[in-house]
Design a protein around this motif. Sequence first.
Motif, PDB file in Angstrom:
ATOM      1  N   VAL A 103       8.105   4.752   6.984  1.00 58.48           N
ATOM      2  CA  VAL A 103       8.111   5.372   5.655  1.00 58.48           C
ATOM      3  C   VAL A 103       6.709   5.851   5.300  1.00 58.48           C
ATOM      4  O   VAL A 103       6.521   6.962   4.798  1.00 58.48           O
ATOM      5  CB  VAL A 103       8.641   4.388   4.598  1.00 58.48           C
ATOM      6  CG1 VAL A 103       8.502   4.984   3.202  1.00 58.48           C
ATOM      7  CG2 VAL A 103      10.090   4.027   4.876  1.00 58.48           C
ATOM      8  N   ALA A 104       5.695   5.012   5.579  1.00 55.43           N
ATOM      9  CA  ALA A 104       4.320   5.400   5.282  1.00 55.43           C
ATOM     10  C   ALA A 104       3.901   6.600   6.135  1.00 55.43           C
ATOM     11  O   ALA A 104       3.204   7.513   5.656  1.00 55.43           O
ATOM     12  CB  ALA A 104       3.386   4.219   5.525  1.00 55.43           C
TER      13      ALA A 104
ATOM     14  N   PHE B  64       0.834  -1.211   0.000  1.00 57.54           N
ATOM     15  CA  PHE B  64       0.000   0.000   0.000  1.00 57.54           C
ATOM     16  C   PHE B  64       0.867   1.259   0.000  1.00 57.54           C
ATOM     17  O   PHE B  64       0.533   2.264  -0.650  1.00 57.54           O
ATOM     18  CB  PHE B  64      -0.935   0.008   1.215  1.00 57.54           C
ATOM     19  CG  PHE B  64      -2.132  -0.868   1.063  1.00 57.54           C
ATOM     20  CD1 PHE B  64      -2.981  -0.740  -0.019  1.00 57.54           C
ATOM     21  CD2 PHE B  64      -2.422  -1.851   2.014  1.00 57.54           C
ATOM     22  CE1 PHE B  64      -4.102  -1.566  -0.163  1.00 57.54           C
ATOM     23  CE2 PHE B  64      -3.524  -2.670   1.882  1.00 57.54           C
ATOM     24  CZ  PHE B  64      -4.370  -2.536   0.785  1.00 57.54           C
ATOM     25  N   ALA B  65       1.983   1.204   0.727  1.00 51.67           N
ATOM     26  CA  ALA B  65       2.878   2.359   0.774  1.00 51.67           C
ATOM     27  C   ALA B  65       3.470   2.629  -0.609  1.00 51.67           C
ATOM     28  O   ALA B  65       3.615   3.794  -1.018  1.00 51.67           O
ATOM     29  CB  ALA B  65       3.990   2.131   1.790  1.00 51.67           C
ATOM     30  N   TYR B  66       3.802   1.569  -1.300  1.00 50.80           N
ATOM     31  CA  TYR B  66       4.354   1.745  -2.659  1.00 50.80           C
ATOM     32  C   TYR B  66       3.294   2.330  -3.585  1.00 50.80           C
ATOM     33  O   TYR B  66       3.588   3.232  -4.392  1.00 50.80           O
ATOM     34  CB  TYR B  66       4.859   0.403  -3.194  1.00 50.80           C
ATOM     35  CG  TYR B  66       5.443   0.506  -4.572  1.00 50.80           C
ATOM     36  CD1 TYR B  66       6.712   1.050  -4.766  1.00 50.80           C
ATOM     37  CD2 TYR B  66       4.713   0.065  -5.689  1.00 50.80           C
ATOM     38  CE1 TYR B  66       7.244   1.149  -6.055  1.00 50.80           C
ATOM     39  CE2 TYR B  66       5.242   0.157  -6.957  1.00 50.80           C
ATOM     40  CZ  TYR B  66       6.510   0.718  -7.143  1.00 50.80           C
ATOM     41  OH  TYR B  66       7.042   0.835  -8.420  1.00 50.80           O
ATOM     42  N   GLN B  67       2.062   1.855  -3.467  1.00 47.27           N
ATOM     43  CA  GLN B  67       0.985   2.411  -4.288  1.00 47.27           C
ATOM     44  C   GLN B  67       0.771   3.904  -3.961  1.00 47.27           C
ATOM     45  O   GLN B  67       0.533   4.722  -4.851  1.00 47.27           O
ATOM     46  CB  GLN B  67      -0.314   1.645  -4.038  1.00 47.27           C
ATOM     47  CG  GLN B  67      -0.296   0.221  -4.586  1.00 47.27           C
ATOM     48  CD  GLN B  67      -1.583  -0.527  -4.267  1.00 47.27           C
ATOM     49  OE1 GLN B  67      -2.531   0.051  -3.750  1.00 47.27           O
ATOM     50  NE2 GLN B  67      -1.606  -1.814  -4.595  1.00 47.27           N
ATOM     51  N   GLY B  68       0.863   4.213  -2.678  1.00 50.85           N
ATOM     52  CA  GLY B  68       0.726   5.612  -2.286  1.00 50.85           C
ATOM     53  C   GLY B  68       1.829   6.477  -2.858  1.00 50.85           C
ATOM     54  O   GLY B  68       1.584   7.619  -3.282  1.00 50.85           O
TER      55      GLY B  68
ATOM     56  N   LYS C 260      10.465   3.587  16.477  1.00 57.94           N
ATOM     57  CA  LYS C 260      11.681   2.797  16.710  1.00 57.94           C
ATOM     58  C   LYS C 260      12.183   2.122  15.436  1.00 57.94           C
ATOM     59  O   LYS C 260      13.370   1.814  15.320  1.00 57.94           O
ATOM     60  CB  LYS C 260      11.409   1.736  17.779  1.00 57.94           C
ATOM     61  CG  LYS C 260      11.110   2.321  19.146  1.00 57.94           C
ATOM     62  CD  LYS C 260      10.848   1.207  20.157  1.00 57.94           C
ATOM     63  CE  LYS C 260      10.535   1.785  21.530  1.00 57.94           C
ATOM     64  NZ  LYS C 260      10.258   0.720  22.533  1.00 57.94           N
ATOM     65  N   GLU C 261      11.275   1.875  14.525  1.00 58.62           N
ATOM     66  CA  GLU C 261      11.650   1.224  13.276  1.00 58.62           C
ATOM     67  C   GLU C 261      12.178   2.225  12.240  1.00 58.62           C
ATOM     68  O   GLU C 261      12.642   1.809  11.175  1.00 58.62           O
ATOM     69  CB  GLU C 261      10.452   0.482  12.691  1.00 58.62           C
ATOM     70  CG  GLU C 261       9.871  -0.586  13.595  1.00 58.62           C
ATOM     71  CD  GLU C 261      10.867  -1.693  13.873  1.00 58.62           C
ATOM     72  OE1 GLU C 261      11.663  -1.998  12.961  1.00 58.62           O
ATOM     73  OE2 GLU C 261      10.840  -2.261  14.981  1.00 58.62           O
ATOM     74  N   ALA C 262      12.065   3.519  12.542  1.00 58.44           N
ATOM     75  CA  ALA C 262      12.486   4.540  11.563  1.00 58.44           C
ATOM     76  C   ALA C 262      14.001   4.630  11.516  1.00 58.44           C
ATOM     77  O   ALA C 262      14.694   4.513  12.536  1.00 58.44           O
ATOM     78  CB  ALA C 262      11.894   5.896  11.939  1.00 58.44           C
TER      79      ALA C 262
END
Length: 299
Positions: free
Chosen positions: A74-75, A42-46, A103-105
């Motif tokens: 990222v999203a 979904f993030a890639y589509q966005g 934390k994942e950023a």
Amino acid sequence: MKKIQLLMILFPIIAFSQKAEKEVSKAELAKREKAQRQSQAFAYQGYQAEKAHKLLDSEMDYRKAISKNKENAVAQYNMGDVLYSQEAYNEATHYYQEASVNKEASKEDKHKAFHNLGNLAMQNKKYEEAVQFYKEALRNNPTDEQTRYNLAIAKEKLKKEQQENKKNQNNQNNQQNKDNKDNKDNKDNQNKDNKDNQNKDNKDNQNKDNKDNKDNQNKDNKDNKDNKNQGSPERDKQENNNQDNREGNTPEEGERKELSAEQMNRILNAINNEEKKTQEKLNANKVKGKAKKSNTKDW
């Protein structure tokens, strides 16, 4: 013997539970991995929709990506960019903040999130917040010259704001001191006027009281004099005698004067009687000297 039997019963149960937990963990892990793959898709589509300037489609895709995986930094960051482009600044700030503490950023994601938070703070003229956000951005990427330049601008704006605030505060204090002084002067003048008016009223009241007292005293003196003149008959007689003496009359004359007043009618009657007697005598003498008229006719 009983303990051995109990252990023999419990051991299969424990083993089964551990096996079940492993199977649940594997299922949960598989589910999570699937959600992450969907989130990335979904993030890639966005991202593709954002590049095509389809901001509403991009926003919907990023929302789906975040709903599948709330740790998709990222999203979150890209969602902030899309909202920023649509001037939805408050909501954009929310997603940038989520990305900055994720934390994942990565450091680069955090750097970009803090940098954009600084830009939003500058736009809202919150220069002190902007300085802090730019500093956090440089901590994650010290080589970004754009962030460093923005930090310098933010510091300059903050300095001018503080100077202006200090000047305004001084002006406000001066105005307040002036107002306090004016209020004090007005109060002093009012107190002075009240005191002058009070003194004038007291003086007027005192003069009025003195005048009333003087009038009352004159009235009392007059009443005393009238009471003195309207004393006992003996006193009135004595005063009349004194008056007669002052006019040159003797006490006997004053007494005769008083008696003649009382016996006026009697004296007048006596005088009338004397005059009557005298007239009768005169009439009698006149009759004696006249010729008697004869009753015989003279012819």
